[in-house]
Scaffold this active site. Structure first.
Site, PDB file in Angstrom:
ATOM      1  NE  ARG A 226      42.359  36.941  36.315  1.00 28.80           N
ATOM      2  CZ  ARG A 226      42.124  36.599  37.583  1.00 28.80           C
ATOM      3  NH1 ARG A 226      43.115  36.541  38.462  1.00 28.80           N
ATOM      4  NH2 ARG A 226      40.907  36.291  37.978  1.00 28.80           N
ATOM      5  CD  GLU A 255      47.424  31.645  35.503  1.00 30.93           C
ATOM      6  OE1 GLU A 255      46.516  31.066  36.116  1.00 30.93           O
ATOM      7  OE2 GLU A 255      47.719  32.830  35.688  1.00 30.93           O
ATOM      8  CG  HIS A 274      46.007  31.908  39.596  1.00 32.78           C
ATOM      9  ND1 HIS A 274      45.611  32.371  38.364  1.00 32.78           N
ATOM     10  CD2 HIS A 274      45.348  32.667  40.508  1.00 32.78           C
ATOM     11  CE1 HIS A 274      44.740  33.358  38.522  1.00 32.78           C
ATOM     12  NE2 HIS A 274      44.562  33.551  39.814  1.00 32.78           N
TER      13      HIS A 274
HETATM   14  P1  NDP Z   1      39.396  45.904  43.242  1.00 30.03           P
HETATM   15  O1  NDP Z   1      38.326  46.214  42.278  1.00 30.03           O
HETATM   16  O2  NDP Z   1      39.103  45.952  44.697  1.00 30.03           O
HETATM   17  O3  NDP Z   1      40.625  46.891  42.986  1.00 30.03           O
HETATM   18  C1  NDP Z   1      41.134  47.157  41.735  1.00 30.03           C
HETATM   19  C2  NDP Z   1      42.066  48.351  41.815  1.00 30.03           C
HETATM   20  O4  NDP Z   1      42.703  48.524  40.555  1.00 30.03           O
HETATM   21  C3  NDP Z   1      41.365  49.663  42.141  1.00 30.03           C
HETATM   22  O5  NDP Z   1      42.094  50.344  43.120  1.00 30.03           O
HETATM   23  C4  NDP Z   1      41.412  50.449  40.833  1.00 30.03           C
HETATM   24  O6  NDP Z   1      41.523  51.848  41.009  1.00 30.03           O
HETATM   25  C5  NDP Z   1      42.703  49.909  40.239  1.00 30.03           C
HETATM   26  N1  NDP Z   1      42.800  50.075  38.791  1.00 30.03           N
HETATM   27  C6  NDP Z   1      41.916  49.691  37.834  1.00 30.03           C
HETATM   28  N2  NDP Z   1      42.386  50.007  36.622  1.00 30.03           N
HETATM   29  C7  NDP Z   1      43.582  50.638  36.808  1.00 30.03           C
HETATM   30  C8  NDP Z   1      44.551  51.206  35.948  1.00 30.03           C
HETATM   31  N3  NDP Z   1      44.376  51.244  34.619  1.00 30.03           N
HETATM   32  N4  NDP Z   1      45.664  51.744  36.507  1.00 30.03           N
HETATM   33  C9  NDP Z   1      45.843  51.733  37.849  1.00 30.03           C
HETATM   34  N5  NDP Z   1      44.959  51.215  38.723  1.00 30.03           N
HETATM   35  C10 NDP Z   1      43.850  50.666  38.200  1.00 30.03           C
HETATM   36  O7  NDP Z   1      39.957  44.465  42.836  1.00 30.03           O
HETATM   37  P2  NDP Z   1      40.712  43.420  43.769  1.00 30.03           P
HETATM   38  O8  NDP Z   1      41.770  44.124  44.516  1.00 30.03           O
HETATM   39  O9  NDP Z   1      39.731  42.606  44.505  1.00 30.03           O
HETATM   40  O10 NDP Z   1      41.346  42.465  42.660  1.00 30.03           O
HETATM   41  C11 NDP Z   1      42.173  42.983  41.652  1.00 30.03           C
HETATM   42  C12 NDP Z   1      42.486  41.896  40.631  1.00 30.03           C
HETATM   43  O11 NDP Z   1      43.404  40.985  41.177  1.00 30.03           O
HETATM   44  C13 NDP Z   1      41.286  41.048  40.223  1.00 30.03           C
HETATM   45  O12 NDP Z   1      40.555  41.664  39.184  1.00 30.03           O
HETATM   46  C14 NDP Z   1      41.916  39.750  39.810  1.00 30.03           C
HETATM   47  O13 NDP Z   1      42.197  39.751  38.435  1.00 30.03           O
HETATM   48  C15 NDP Z   1      43.208  39.700  40.606  1.00 30.03           C
HETATM   49  N6  NDP Z   1      43.169  38.725  41.701  1.00 30.03           N
HETATM   50  C16 NDP Z   1      44.089  37.708  41.711  1.00 30.03           C
HETATM   51  C17 NDP Z   1      44.109  36.806  42.732  1.00 30.03           C
HETATM   52  C18 NDP Z   1      45.081  35.683  42.742  1.00 30.03           C
HETATM   53  O14 NDP Z   1      44.716  34.593  43.154  1.00 30.03           O
HETATM   54  N7  NDP Z   1      46.319  35.889  42.329  1.00 30.03           N
HETATM   55  C19 NDP Z   1      43.144  36.868  43.847  1.00 30.03           C
HETATM   56  C20 NDP Z   1      42.235  37.978  43.747  1.00 30.03           C
HETATM   57  C21 NDP Z   1      42.271  38.872  42.712  1.00 30.03           C
HETATM   58  P3  NDP Z   1      40.304  52.742  41.591  1.00 30.03           P
HETATM   59  O15 NDP Z   1      39.930  52.126  42.901  1.00 30.03           O
HETATM   60  O16 NDP Z   1      40.856  54.099  41.767  1.00 30.03           O
HETATM   61  O17 NDP Z   1      39.206  52.641  40.565  1.00 30.03           O
HETATM   62  C1  7N6 Z   2      40.753  31.483  43.662  1.00 29.33           C
HETATM   63  C2  7N6 Z   2      41.067  32.977  43.473  1.00 29.33           C
HETATM   64  C3  7N6 Z   2      40.572  35.772  41.686  1.00 29.33           C
HETATM   65  O1  7N6 Z   2      40.449  36.485  40.690  1.00 29.33           O
HETATM   66  O2  7N6 Z   2      42.213  34.621  40.441  1.00 29.33           O
HETATM   67  C4  7N6 Z   2      41.626  34.700  41.697  1.00 29.33           C
HETATM   68  O3  7N6 Z   2      39.877  35.938  42.687  1.00 29.33           O
HETATM   69  C5  7N6 Z   2      41.150  33.326  42.017  1.00 29.33           C
HETATM   70  C6  7N6 Z   2      41.185  30.965  45.020  1.00 29.33           C
END
Ligand code: NDP
Ligand code: 7N6
Length: 308
Positions: A226, A255, A274
């Protein structure tokens, strides 16, 4: 929870045509209809949506088709007794491939050649410019679905992968897992730093002046998480002063990225809109999650990916 109808909010159109999801779910034993902000949401409704909208709190269940649910007022959902679920778990391949692509582009200079191609220019690189990813260190901050998808692909490319997460749980492709408080140690020697955490009060502004000072001058920042996790004006300064070499950014503080942003014009910055999670199979992944949870409702089981 009872479920009388499933409403596909028109905001899902940001990610895919809503009717694709309606079709995909048409065999469910509950009516599946499209909805918009004028719909009267009420008890017995499940809503599938991209983002929050007024009126959703009257429904029993809201499913967000994104992994990041930072735009939702989670406390209000809890207070209203409305279940909120998200779509974490489906983006490892799409985002993992995207990040592999960014890193390959920087190393193999694909973005430079493509820019030159627009001018029909046969572009000779300075000898010291191209490099290979093999043996280079990547630090993945956040080791959930995204982080692991990135780590697996980087490992397959021969990179030395370290990572940062909250827990101490190891990840097979990650040589060393650091905790959040050891972020600086984790990023200090990395050629690439990829951000894959949710946006939370702890991660907002996680990358600011001290982090860019700690990073190597030849390092690249990748943000697919994000925008507000990185202080964007500090990143611009870091790029301009050479504190870091470049960045691949899929997410931004604002964005679409405003036209006047200096990020657009920098050769060593790859801007994607994005789009890291986009794939034409996205509606099917969401349908699988929604179907699982409809079955859980029917069986009185715990919903998967439940936030509240
Ligand atoms: P998950 O919940 O699977 O993973 C999140 C990870 O972040 C976990 O490993 C967690 O650690 C870690 N984490 C949380 N807080 C901290 C911190 N303060 N310091 C270090 N590590 C931390 O989420 P996803 O992987 O599914 O998605 C992550 C984010 O990516 C979403 O919340 C979204 O905002 C963004 N995203 C963006 C996309 C795009 O289109 N660009 C697509 C999908 C997601 P632990 O496991 O040890 O708790
Ligand atoms: C839309 C994905 C998420 O958080 O920001 C992404 O999953 C959006 C295709």
């Amino acid at each position: 929870m009872t479920l009388h109808r499933l409403l596909i909010h028109d905001s899902v159109g940001i990610a895919f045509p809503p009717e694709l999801l309606v079709d995909e779910l048409s065999d469910l034993d509950v009516p599946v209809e499209t909805a918009d902000d004028d719909t009267n949401f009420s008890q017995g409704d499940g809503v599938v949506t991209f983002g929050p909208a007024e009126g959703f709190l009257a429904a029993d269940w809201v499913h967000c088709i994104r992994a990041g649910y930072d735009e939702f007022d989670v406390d209000a959902y809890e207070l209203a007794g409305t279940t909120l679920t998200n779509s974490s778990g489906v983006h490892g391949t799409s985002v993992g491939e995207m990040v592999a692509g960014y890193m390959l582009s920087f190393a193999r200079r694909l973005h430079v050649f493509r820019d030159a191609q627009a001018d029909h220019e046969w572009h000779d690189l300075p000898y010291e410019e191209p490099f290979t990813l093999d043996g280079e260190r990547l630090c993945v901050v956040g080791l959930g679905t995204l982080g692991r998808g990135i780590a697996e692909r980087a490992d397959a490319l021969g990179m030395d992968v370290v990572g940062v997460r909250q827990s101490e749980e190891p990840v097979p492709e990650v040589r060393e897992v650091y905790q959040s408080e050891d972020l600086h140690e984790a990023i200090a020697d990395a050629r690439f730093v990829a951000l894959a955490t949710p946006l939370t009060p702890e991660t907002e502004g996680l990358f600011d002046t001290p982090e860019f000072e700690v990073m190597r001058e030849d390092a690249y920042l990748v943000n697919v998480a994000r925008g507000p996790i990185v202080d964007q004006s500090t990143l611009v300064d870091a790029l301009e002063t050479g504190a870091v070499s470049g960045a691949a950014l899929d997410v931004f503080e604002e964005e679409p990225l405003p036209e006047e942003s200096p990020l657009w014009g920098r050769e060593e910055v790859i801007v994607t809109p994005h789009a890291a999670a986009q794939t034409r199979g996205y509606h099917r992944d969401i349908a699988t999650l929604v179907r699982t949870n409809v079955e859980q409702v029917r069986n009185g089981g715990e919903l998967v990916n439940r936030i509240v």
